[in-house]
Design a protein around this motif. Structure first.
Motif, PDB file in Angstrom:
ATOM      1  N   TYR A  39       0.869  -1.182   0.000  1.00  0.00           N
ATOM      2  CA  TYR A  39       0.000   0.000   0.000  1.00  0.00           C
ATOM      3  C   TYR A  39       0.902   1.227   0.000  1.00  0.00           C
ATOM      4  CZ  TYR A  39      -3.442   3.392   1.586  1.00  0.00           C
ATOM      5  OH  TYR A  39      -4.259   4.485   1.683  1.00  0.00           O
ATOM      6  N   LYS A  42       1.075   4.670   3.430  1.00  0.00           N
ATOM      7  CA  LYS A  42       0.659   4.395   4.811  1.00  0.00           C
ATOM      8  C   LYS A  42       1.623   5.050   5.791  1.00  0.00           C
ATOM      9  CE  LYS A  42       1.444  -0.299   4.329  1.00  0.00           C
ATOM     10  NZ  LYS A  42       1.387  -1.699   4.702  1.00  0.00           N
ATOM     11  N   ASP A  64     -10.594   7.188  12.584  1.00  0.00           N
ATOM     12  CA  ASP A  64      -9.706   7.540  11.468  1.00  0.00           C
ATOM     13  C   ASP A  64     -10.571   7.793  10.232  1.00  0.00           C
ATOM     14  OD1 ASP A  64      -7.868   7.902   9.518  1.00  0.00           O
ATOM     15  OD2 ASP A  64      -6.707   6.086   9.916  1.00  0.00           O
ATOM     16  N   PHE A  66      -9.599   8.588   7.364  1.00  0.00           N
ATOM     17  CA  PHE A  66      -8.893   8.140   6.148  1.00  0.00           C
ATOM     18  C   PHE A  66      -8.182   6.826   6.463  1.00  0.00           C
ATOM     19  CE2 PHE A  66      -8.855  12.856   5.976  1.00  0.00           C
ATOM     20  CZ  PHE A  66      -9.652  13.032   4.850  1.00  0.00           C
ATOM     21  N   GLY A  68      -7.303   4.061   4.906  1.00  0.00           N
ATOM     22  CA  GLY A  68      -6.222   3.517   4.073  1.00  0.00           C
ATOM     23  C   GLY A  68      -6.056   2.032   4.296  1.00  0.00           C
ATOM     24  N   SER A  69      -4.842   1.616   4.643  1.00  0.00           N
ATOM     25  CA  SER A  69      -4.603   0.184   4.844  1.00  0.00           C
ATOM     26  C   SER A  69      -4.921  -0.254   6.273  1.00  0.00           C
ATOM     27  CB  SER A  69      -3.154  -0.142   4.504  1.00  0.00           C
ATOM     28  OG  SER A  69      -2.303   0.537   5.405  1.00  0.00           O
ATOM     29  N   GLY A  70      -5.466   0.643   7.084  1.00  0.00           N
ATOM     30  CA  GLY A  70      -5.985   0.245   8.397  1.00  0.00           C
ATOM     31  C   GLY A  70      -5.002   0.344   9.552  1.00  0.00           C
ATOM     32  N   THR A  71      -3.904   1.077   9.383  1.00  0.00           N
ATOM     33  CA  THR A  71      -2.868   1.131  10.435  1.00  0.00           C
ATOM     34  C   THR A  71      -3.443   1.594  11.781  1.00  0.00           C
ATOM     35  OG1 THR A  71      -1.342   1.732   8.669  1.00  0.00           O
ATOM     36  CG2 THR A  71      -0.524   1.961  10.915  1.00  0.00           C
ATOM     37  N   VAL A  88     -13.057   6.064   1.109  1.00  0.00           N
ATOM     38  CA  VAL A  88     -13.858   5.973  -0.137  1.00  0.00           C
ATOM     39  C   VAL A  88     -13.388   4.823  -1.008  1.00  0.00           C
ATOM     40  CG1 VAL A  88     -14.750   8.284  -0.539  1.00  0.00           C
ATOM     41  CG2 VAL A  88     -12.417   7.751  -1.233  1.00  0.00           C
ATOM     42  N   SER A  89     -12.217   4.287  -0.719  1.00  0.00           N
ATOM     43  CA  SER A  89     -11.719   3.191  -1.548  1.00  0.00           C
ATOM     44  C   SER A  89     -12.234   1.853  -1.017  1.00  0.00           C
ATOM     45  CB  SER A  89     -10.186   3.195  -1.534  1.00  0.00           C
ATOM     46  OG  SER A  89      -9.703   1.899  -1.784  1.00  0.00           O
ATOM     47  N   ASN A  92      -9.483  -0.519   0.075  1.00  0.00           N
ATOM     48  CA  ASN A  92      -8.882  -0.211   1.372  1.00  0.00           C
ATOM     49  C   ASN A  92      -9.790  -0.673   2.518  1.00  0.00           C
ATOM     50  OD1 ASN A  92      -6.914   0.896  -0.157  1.00  0.00           O
ATOM     51  ND2 ASN A  92      -7.374   3.022   0.305  1.00  0.00           N
ATOM     52  N   ASP A 245     -17.628   8.470   2.562  1.00  0.00           N
ATOM     53  CA  ASP A 245     -16.894   9.708   2.309  1.00  0.00           C
ATOM     54  C   ASP A 245     -16.731  10.455   3.643  1.00  0.00           C
ATOM     55  OD1 ASP A 245     -16.151  12.335   1.617  1.00  0.00           O
ATOM     56  OD2 ASP A 245     -17.114  12.138  -0.340  1.00  0.00           O
ATOM     57  N   ARG A 247     -16.223  13.391   4.327  1.00  0.00           N
ATOM     58  CA  ARG A 247     -16.851  14.719   4.430  1.00  0.00           C
ATOM     59  C   ARG A 247     -18.265  14.628   4.983  1.00  0.00           C
ATOM     60  NH1 ARG A 247     -15.283  16.102  -1.698  1.00  0.00           N
ATOM     61  NH2 ARG A 247     -15.863  13.910  -1.756  1.00  0.00           N
ATOM     62  N   SER A 261      -3.926  10.016   8.860  1.00  0.00           N
ATOM     63  CA  SER A 261      -3.023  10.668   7.887  1.00  0.00           C
ATOM     64  C   SER A 261      -3.833  10.897   6.617  1.00  0.00           C
ATOM     65  CB  SER A 261      -1.765   9.838   7.629  1.00  0.00           C
ATOM     66  OG  SER A 261      -2.068   8.627   7.028  1.00  0.00           O
ATOM     67  N   PRO A 263      -4.945  12.301   2.754  1.00  0.00           N
ATOM     68  CA  PRO A 263      -4.265  12.437   1.467  1.00  0.00           C
ATOM     69  C   PRO A 263      -3.712  13.861   1.363  1.00  0.00           C
ATOM     70  CG  PRO A 263      -6.656  12.461   1.186  1.00  0.00           C
ATOM     71  CD  PRO A 263      -6.397  12.203   2.631  1.00  0.00           C
TER      72      PRO A 263
HETATM   73  C1  LIG Z   1      -2.661   8.813   3.345  1.00  0.00           C
HETATM   74  S1  LIG Z   1      -3.871   7.602   3.043  1.00  0.00           S
HETATM   75  C2  LIG Z   1      -4.187   6.918   4.637  1.00  0.00           C
HETATM   76  C3  LIG Z   1      -3.178   5.886   4.985  1.00  0.00           C
HETATM   77  C4  LIG Z   1      -3.378   5.213   6.323  1.00  0.00           C
HETATM   78  N1  LIG Z   1      -3.050   6.074   7.419  1.00  0.00           N
HETATM   79  C5  LIG Z   1      -2.527   3.948   6.408  1.00  0.00           C
HETATM   80  O1  LIG Z   1      -1.617   3.872   7.238  1.00  0.00           O
HETATM   81  O2  LIG Z   1      -2.731   3.072   5.584  1.00  0.00           O
HETATM   82  C6  LIG Z   1      -5.310   8.540   2.705  1.00  0.00           C
HETATM   83  C7  LIG Z   1      -6.571   7.735   2.442  1.00  0.00           C
HETATM   84  O3  LIG Z   1      -7.658   8.668   2.293  1.00  0.00           O
HETATM   85  C8  LIG Z   1      -8.618   8.057   1.454  1.00  0.00           C
HETATM   86  N2  LIG Z   1      -9.558   9.091   0.993  1.00  0.00           N
HETATM   87  C9  LIG Z   1      -9.396  10.028   0.017  1.00  0.00           C
HETATM   88  N3  LIG Z   1     -10.499  10.781  -0.084  1.00  0.00           N
HETATM   89  C10 LIG Z   1     -11.395  10.352   0.851  1.00  0.00           C
HETATM   90  C11 LIG Z   1     -12.698  10.729   1.237  1.00  0.00           C
HETATM   91  N4  LIG Z   1     -13.358  11.693   0.606  1.00  0.00           N
HETATM   92  N5  LIG Z   1     -13.291  10.076   2.273  1.00  0.00           N
HETATM   93  C12 LIG Z   1     -12.652   9.048   2.901  1.00  0.00           C
HETATM   94  N6  LIG Z   1     -11.419   8.616   2.544  1.00  0.00           N
HETATM   95  C13 LIG Z   1     -10.781   9.252   1.540  1.00  0.00           C
HETATM   96  C14 LIG Z   1      -7.793   7.390   0.366  1.00  0.00           C
HETATM   97  O4  LIG Z   1      -8.525   6.389  -0.280  1.00  0.00           O
HETATM   98  C15 LIG Z   1      -6.603   6.868   1.181  1.00  0.00           C
HETATM   99  O5  LIG Z   1      -6.834   5.536   1.552  1.00  0.00           O
END
Ligand SMILES: C[S@@+](CC[C@H](N)C(=O)[O-])C[C@H]1O[C@@H](n2cnc3c(N)ncnc32)[C@H](O)[C@@H]1O
Length: 378
Positions: A39, A42, A64, A66, A68-71, A88-89, A92, A245, A247, A261, A263
């Motif tokens: 991923y 992360k 959290d 965001f 992501g990979s779920g850390t 949103v992914s 993920n 989402d 937001r 963390s 984007p």
């Molecule tokens: C920097 S990564 C997070 C990584 C995470 N901390 C990890 O360790 O794996 C940002 C994440 O924000 C997600 N993202 C982007 N726009 C979003 C939204 N509108 N709502 C929720 N998640 C969103 C992306 O899909 C991505 O997985």
């Protein structure tokens, strides 16, 4: 700590966060389920661990936005805190659910080995109906093996959904390794590589991969091992992953604070990096809702849109958090956007720490700094 000012405490954390390779080797940063699947983007589990210990207690609920990979969710659970997160992914969300679920490990192992055996017997599946993207990025044999395994998982899904989802993560990881690409460009390959090529990584002529079964076997064993390791640390605390989402998400649990963390504008396309998964698993694509997607670039307009989106995320989160809740944001804020974002969303900045990051591999290798913003809701 009597006699210490808040600033001195933060200075101390600042030092602790910039671990050297010797202090925090890669095996620790990628321990147990944290490396269930590659991923890009992360953060390291030890960072989450540090802030959980400092700002949360077991029994709290960590949010959290965001995932992501779920850390954050994995570390919150190991710490004994409930965790809720959204992304949103769809891939993920699948990955984070698989990492954080509780399993009956004996039956899981039997189910995954059964699916592998069934795929081995029936491979290669007919790839004629597979989409153009899949046919261009895999050899006929590799695609036939991936599709045979996918069919075996569809069968398993009717009996054991959770085991089939673990298998889907194995499938995705094998699909990443079996793409027609060079050894040095696994993160973001641009065009399929069908011919032998000069490999900068191995300093010799290499051939693109022609099969997937060896990866399916290797990753099945590795996944079971990693889930077993985490099972020994897992607590009964609840973990909820929402495909939503940030937001607008409405949380089913009341969070005590945030560790996240986000984007950053124009850096990574989070759907695109796992395109093979979306193609193979038929997951819903919500890339249009991705905040700061690389595809939208770093123009002034894109950066302004990012600021508005992040204000919406943090304001939505703040409305669901108690007053004075800790909000820890890890981000490389080189454009200095966060003072405005935080002020407009009702989150007060207590400290802005700088962390030295030393990336060792991949096209994005090199040194850089990221920030940890230690904040509190008003
Ligand atoms: C920097 S990564 C997070 C990584 C995470 N901390 C990890 O360790 O794996 C940002 C994440 O924000 C997600 N993202 C982007 N726009 C979003 C939204 N509108 N709502 C929720 N998640 C969103 C992306 O899909 C991505 O997985």
């Amino acid at each position: 700590m009597p006699g210490r000012t808040q600033a001195a405490l933060y200075a101390e954390i600042d030092l602790e966060l910039s671990w050297s390779e010797e202090e925090l080797p890669q095996t620790e940063r990628t321990k147990h389920v944290h490396s269930l699947h590659p991923y890009l983007g992360k953060f390291i589990p030890q960072l989450v661990e540090t802030f959980l210990r400092r700002h949360f207690r077991p029994g709290d609920c960590v949010f959290d936005p965001f995932v992501g990979s779920g850390t954050t969710l994995v570390e919150a659970n190991a710490f004994g805190a409930h965790a809720v997160g959204c992304d949103v992914s769809a891939f993920n969300c699948l990955l984070s659910r698989v990492k954080t679920s509780a399993y009956s490990l004996g039956s899981l192992e039997l189910a995954l080995k059964g699916a592998l055996e069934e795929a081995r017997r029936s491979a290669p599946a007919d790839a004629a109906d597979a989409g153009a993207w899949l046919r261009s990025w895999y050899s006929e044999r590799a695609l036939g093996e991936l599709l045979a395994y996918r069919a075996a998982l569809d069968g398993l899904d009717r009996l054991d959904r959770a085991a089939a989802d673990v298998g889907r993560v194995v499938l995705s990881r094998a699909a990443r390794s079996a793409r027609l690409t060079t050894h040095f460009d696994l993160d973001l390959p641009r065009v399929p590589q069908r011919q032998p090529y000069w490999c900068h990584k191995h300093r010799r002529t290499c051939r693109p991969v022609d099969e997937a079964m060896k990866f399916l076997r290797r990753y099945t064993a590795d996944t079971i091992r990693r889930l077993r390791e985490f099972a020994a640390l897992r607590t009964p605390a609840e973990v909820v992953v929402l495909h939503a989402d940030a937001r607008r998400v409405e949380l089913p649990l009341r969070p005590s604070g945030i560790v996240t963390s986000p984007p950053y504008p124009g850096l990574i396309d989070y759907h695109e990096q796992h395109r093979y998964s979306y193609e193979l698993l038929g997951l819903r694509d919500r890339s249009a809702d991705e905040i700061g997607a690389a595809a939208r670039g770093r123009s002034r307009q894109s950066v302004r849109a990012y600021v508005e989106d992040m204000v919406a995320v943090l304001a939505n989160a703040r409305a669901q958090l108690p007053a004075g809740a800790p909000v820890i944001v890890v981000v490389d804020d080189s454009r200095d956007l966060y003072p405005e974002i935080l002020a407009r969303s009702g989150v007060g900045l207590e400290a802005r720490l700088t962390r030295h990051v030393n990336r060792r591999t991949g096209r994005r290798a090199g040194e850089y700094y990221e920030h940890v913003l230690v904040c509190r809701t008003a």
